[in-house]
Design an enzyme around this catalytic site. Structure first.
Site, PDB file in Angstrom:
ATOM      1  N   THR A  26       0.838  -1.216   0.000  1.00  0.00           N
ATOM      2  CA  THR A  26       0.000   0.000   0.000  1.00  0.00           C
ATOM      3  C   THR A  26       0.868   1.259   0.000  1.00  0.00           C
ATOM      4  O   THR A  26       0.492   2.284  -0.575  1.00  0.00           O
ATOM      5  CB  THR A  26      -0.969   0.049   1.208  1.00  0.00           C
ATOM      6  OG1 THR A  26      -0.215  -0.098   2.402  1.00  0.00           O
ATOM      7  CG2 THR A  26      -2.029  -1.034   1.139  1.00  0.00           C
ATOM      8  N   ILE A 101       0.593 -10.204  -5.966  1.00  0.00           N
ATOM      9  CA  ILE A 101       0.728 -10.598  -7.365  1.00  0.00           C
ATOM     10  C   ILE A 101       1.474  -9.519  -8.138  1.00  0.00           C
ATOM     11  O   ILE A 101       1.562  -9.569  -9.350  1.00  0.00           O
ATOM     12  CB  ILE A 101      -0.681 -10.811  -7.964  1.00  0.00           C
ATOM     13  CG1 ILE A 101      -1.556  -9.571  -7.730  1.00  0.00           C
ATOM     14  CG2 ILE A 101      -1.340 -12.042  -7.348  1.00  0.00           C
ATOM     15  CD1 ILE A 101      -2.935  -9.654  -8.366  1.00  0.00           C
ATOM     16  N   HIS A 117      -0.173 -16.825  -4.708  1.00  0.00           N
ATOM     17  CA  HIS A 117      -1.407 -16.470  -5.418  1.00  0.00           C
ATOM     18  C   HIS A 117      -1.128 -16.064  -6.868  1.00  0.00           C
ATOM     19  O   HIS A 117      -1.920 -15.357  -7.490  1.00  0.00           O
ATOM     20  CB  HIS A 117      -2.153 -15.348  -4.680  1.00  0.00           C
ATOM     21  CG  HIS A 117      -2.764 -15.801  -3.384  1.00  0.00           C
ATOM     22  ND1 HIS A 117      -3.231 -14.937  -2.412  1.00  0.00           N
ATOM     23  CD2 HIS A 117      -2.986 -17.044  -2.880  1.00  0.00           C
ATOM     24  CE1 HIS A 117      -3.698 -15.639  -1.378  1.00  0.00           C
ATOM     25  NE2 HIS A 117      -3.562 -16.898  -1.641  1.00  0.00           N
ATOM     26  N   CYS A 138      -5.063 -24.383 -23.803  1.00  0.00           N
ATOM     27  CA  CYS A 138      -4.282 -24.968 -24.901  1.00  0.00           C
ATOM     28  C   CYS A 138      -2.796 -24.700 -24.720  1.00  0.00           C
ATOM     29  O   CYS A 138      -1.998 -25.038 -25.582  1.00  0.00           O
ATOM     30  CB  CYS A 138      -4.758 -24.383 -26.235  1.00  0.00           C
ATOM     31  SG  CYS A 138      -4.393 -22.615 -26.384  1.00  0.00           S
ATOM     32  N   CYS A 163      -6.914 -21.016 -29.575  1.00  0.00           N
ATOM     33  CA  CYS A 163      -8.026 -21.982 -29.535  1.00  0.00           C
ATOM     34  C   CYS A 163      -9.383 -21.320 -29.300  1.00  0.00           C
ATOM     35  O   CYS A 163     -10.400 -22.002 -29.282  1.00  0.00           O
ATOM     36  CB  CYS A 163      -7.777 -23.028 -28.456  1.00  0.00           C
ATOM     37  SG  CYS A 163      -8.061 -22.426 -26.792  1.00  0.00           S
ATOM     38  N   SER A 201      -0.758  -8.397   6.214  1.00  0.00           N
ATOM     39  CA  SER A 201      -1.811  -9.346   5.822  1.00  0.00           C
ATOM     40  C   SER A 201      -2.858  -9.399   6.919  1.00  0.00           C
ATOM     41  O   SER A 201      -2.517  -9.473   8.102  1.00  0.00           O
ATOM     42  CB  SER A 201      -1.233 -10.745   5.599  1.00  0.00           C
ATOM     43  OG  SER A 201      -2.287 -11.659   5.384  1.00  0.00           O
ATOM     44  N   SER A 202      -4.135  -9.388   6.505  1.00  0.00           N
ATOM     45  CA  SER A 202      -5.202  -9.505   7.498  1.00  0.00           C
ATOM     46  C   SER A 202      -5.238 -10.919   8.079  1.00  0.00           C
ATOM     47  O   SER A 202      -5.930 -11.162   9.062  1.00  0.00           O
ATOM     48  CB  SER A 202      -6.542  -9.175   6.848  1.00  0.00           C
ATOM     49  OG  SER A 202      -6.767 -10.036   5.747  1.00  0.00           O
ATOM     50  N   ASN A 226       1.405  -5.154  11.173  1.00  0.00           N
ATOM     51  CA  ASN A 226       0.202  -4.826  10.408  1.00  0.00           C
ATOM     52  C   ASN A 226      -0.413  -3.533  10.919  1.00  0.00           C
ATOM     53  O   ASN A 226      -0.304  -3.219  12.103  1.00  0.00           O
ATOM     54  CB  ASN A 226      -0.829  -5.966  10.537  1.00  0.00           C
ATOM     55  CG  ASN A 226      -1.773  -6.020   9.352  1.00  0.00           C
ATOM     56  OD1 ASN A 226      -1.321  -6.141   8.224  1.00  0.00           O
ATOM     57  ND2 ASN A 226      -3.069  -5.908   9.587  1.00  0.00           N
TER      58      ASN A 226
HETATM   59  P1  NAD Z   1      -5.934  -7.751   2.917  1.00  0.00           P
HETATM   60  O1  NAD Z   1      -6.423  -6.634   2.091  1.00  0.00           O
HETATM   61  O2  NAD Z   1      -6.883  -8.736   3.474  1.00  0.00           O
HETATM   62  O3  NAD Z   1      -5.147  -7.196   4.195  1.00  0.00           O
HETATM   63  C1  NAD Z   1      -4.189  -6.206   4.118  1.00  0.00           C
HETATM   64  C2  NAD Z   1      -3.783  -5.862   5.547  1.00  0.00           C
HETATM   65  O4  NAD Z   1      -2.672  -4.975   5.453  1.00  0.00           O
HETATM   66  C3  NAD Z   1      -4.867  -5.138   6.332  1.00  0.00           C
HETATM   67  O5  NAD Z   1      -5.076  -5.824   7.553  1.00  0.00           O
HETATM   68  C4  NAD Z   1      -4.300  -3.721   6.564  1.00  0.00           C
HETATM   69  O6  NAD Z   1      -4.566  -3.261   7.870  1.00  0.00           O
HETATM   70  C5  NAD Z   1      -2.822  -3.953   6.392  1.00  0.00           C
HETATM   71  N1  NAD Z   1      -2.088  -2.804   5.859  1.00  0.00           N
HETATM   72  C6  NAD Z   1      -2.439  -1.956   4.869  1.00  0.00           C
HETATM   73  N2  NAD Z   1      -1.451  -1.079   4.609  1.00  0.00           N
HETATM   74  C7  NAD Z   1      -0.448  -1.373   5.489  1.00  0.00           C
HETATM   75  C8  NAD Z   1       0.840  -0.824   5.718  1.00  0.00           C
HETATM   76  N3  NAD Z   1       1.306   0.203   5.033  1.00  0.00           N
HETATM   77  N4  NAD Z   1       1.607  -1.399   6.689  1.00  0.00           N
HETATM   78  C9  NAD Z   1       1.163  -2.440   7.419  1.00  0.00           C
HETATM   79  N5  NAD Z   1      -0.055  -2.991   7.241  1.00  0.00           N
HETATM   80  C10 NAD Z   1      -0.841  -2.480   6.278  1.00  0.00           C
HETATM   81  O7  NAD Z   1      -4.806  -8.460   2.059  1.00  0.00           O
HETATM   82  P2  NAD Z   1      -4.137  -9.892   2.170  1.00  0.00           P
HETATM   83  O8  NAD Z   1      -4.086 -10.334   3.591  1.00  0.00           O
HETATM   84  O9  NAD Z   1      -2.916  -9.829   1.367  1.00  0.00           O
HETATM   85  O10 NAD Z   1      -5.130 -10.910   1.451  1.00  0.00           O
HETATM   86  C11 NAD Z   1      -5.974 -10.705   0.403  1.00  0.00           C
HETATM   87  C12 NAD Z   1      -5.541 -11.037  -1.003  1.00  0.00           C
HETATM   88  O11 NAD Z   1      -5.350  -9.812  -1.656  1.00  0.00           O
HETATM   89  C13 NAD Z   1      -4.263 -11.753  -1.233  1.00  0.00           C
HETATM   90  O12 NAD Z   1      -4.559 -12.917  -1.866  1.00  0.00           O
HETATM   91  C14 NAD Z   1      -3.493 -10.869  -2.236  1.00  0.00           C
HETATM   92  O13 NAD Z   1      -3.085 -11.678  -3.324  1.00  0.00           O
HETATM   93  C15 NAD Z   1      -4.500  -9.940  -2.772  1.00  0.00           C
HETATM   94  N6  NAD Z   1      -4.058  -8.574  -3.165  1.00  0.00           N
HETATM   95  C16 NAD Z   1      -2.799  -8.342  -3.617  1.00  0.00           C
HETATM   96  C17 NAD Z   1      -2.395  -7.045  -3.914  1.00  0.00           C
HETATM   97  C18 NAD Z   1      -0.994  -6.840  -4.413  1.00  0.00           C
HETATM   98  O14 NAD Z   1      -0.442  -7.707  -5.086  1.00  0.00           O
HETATM   99  N7  NAD Z   1      -0.368  -5.716  -4.106  1.00  0.00           N
HETATM  100  C19 NAD Z   1      -3.270  -5.973  -3.760  1.00  0.00           C
HETATM  101  C20 NAD Z   1      -4.587  -6.251  -3.303  1.00  0.00           C
HETATM  102  C21 NAD Z   1      -4.955  -7.566  -2.987  1.00  0.00           C
END
Ligand code: NAD
Length: 257
Positions: A26, A101, A117, A138, A163, A201-202, A226
């Site tokens: 983020t 990703i 993922h 394919c 295909c 990650s949540s 987090n």
């Molecule tokens: P999630 O959205 O469920 O959780 C993100 C967590 O990160 C939240 O709990 C939030 O409080 C925390 N957060 C946000 N910014 C932060 C920061 N600067 N520092 C610390 N914590 C911070 O995402 P998830 O747990 O990764 O799971 C959901 C799915 O979302 C995954 O499968 C992922 O592949 C996908 N996803 C990926 C991307 C990417 O590749 N950048 C973006 C969006 C979603």
């Protein structure tokens, strides 16, 4: 205090593994799913299952629109990605397991990155029926630039040129099986680590979120970094709430001082 505490845990560890989620990116400008303003406030998660992707041209068009938005930002790695790459180059970190990703760990210089993922760099044919393609695809594979050009030219749902099947990014949607080899490698890393850092990650999406628990059962320390509380805070030796980039770069500085 927490930077010093984390710094000394990093300094004591010999085989650190990072498990990262959307929150690590983020600070690079990529929204996560579940935070306020996250993607799930603008897109409906129930529409992002594999079955819905296969059955609905509208869902595919929405999904490509989201990918375009995601890639148009041309995000760059941030302090969190660089801190993890630095721990690897110092020989302290054995790998990054990521749910992301976006490829930003590799862009920051991390070499051992397990993408459980999938990734958005590639698209491939998944075959299937509305278009009369080959079941299971394919074998057609292309870069994301290929599909972006077709989208920009006005095709909302580009099909397989070989295909006629459905084309999808090489990402794992809800309802799709986890990539076997990546999960094996992730399990191997987690079982051999002495410190697991779960970052941004949540920890709500299983089976991926089970990896920190597996590390704990195998005897590793677990640190959760987090912005918000997570479902697995109870299982951690240390929980630090805040911005991942600031926390990790502060801890590295504390470790090195
Ligand atoms: P999630 O959205 O469920 O959780 C993100 C967590 O990160 C939240 O709990 C939030 O409080 C925390 N957060 C946000 N910014 C932060 C920061 N600067 N520092 C610390 N914590 C911070 O995402 P998830 O747990 O990764 O799971 C959901 C799915 O979302 C995954 O499968 C992922 O592949 C996908 N996803 C990926 C991307 C990417 O590749 N950048 C973006 C969006 C979603």
């Amino acid at each position: 205090m927490t930077a010093a505490e984390l710094g000394s845990l990093l300094g004591e560890a010999a085989r650190i593994v990072a498990f990262t989620g959307a929150g690590v990116s983020t600070e690079s400008g990529i929204p996560d799913f579940r935070s306020p303003g996250g993607l799930w406030t603008r897109y409906d998660p129930r529409e992002f299952t594999f079955d819905r992707y296969v059955e609905s041209a509208e869902v595919r068009a929405n999904s490509w629109a989201m990918r375009r938005e995601f890639l148009a930002a041309m995000p760059q790695p941030n302090q969190a990605h660089y801190a993890l790459a630095s721990l690897e180059s110092q020989g302290r970190l054995t790998g990054v397991i990521t749910q992301n990703i976006d490829g930003l760990h590799q862009a920051a210089g991390s070499r051992t990155v397990v993408e459980i993922h999938g990734n958005v760099r590639e698209v491939h044919c998944i075959g299937l029926f509305p278009r009369g393609g080959v079941p299971d695809g394919c074998g057609f594979t292309e870069t994301h630039e290929w599909v972006m050009e077709l989208l920009a030219a006005g095709d909302p749902d580009p099909g397989c040129p070989k295909c006629g099947g459905i084309v999808k990014t090489a990402t794992i949607s809800f309802g799709q099986a986890m990539p076997e080899r990546a999960m094996e490698k992730a399990t191997e890393l987690v079982n051999a680590c002495d410190l697991l850092l779960a970052i941004g990650s949540s920890l709500e999406v299983f089976p991926a979120a089970g990896l920190p628990l597996e590390a704990r059962s195998a005897g590793a320390r677990v640190v959760i970094i987090n912005r918000d509380p997570t479902d697995l805070d109870w299982a951690a030796d240390l929980v630090i709430n805040g911005e991942a980039g600031t926390i990790l770069s502060g801890a590295l500085a504390a470790m090195e001082s």
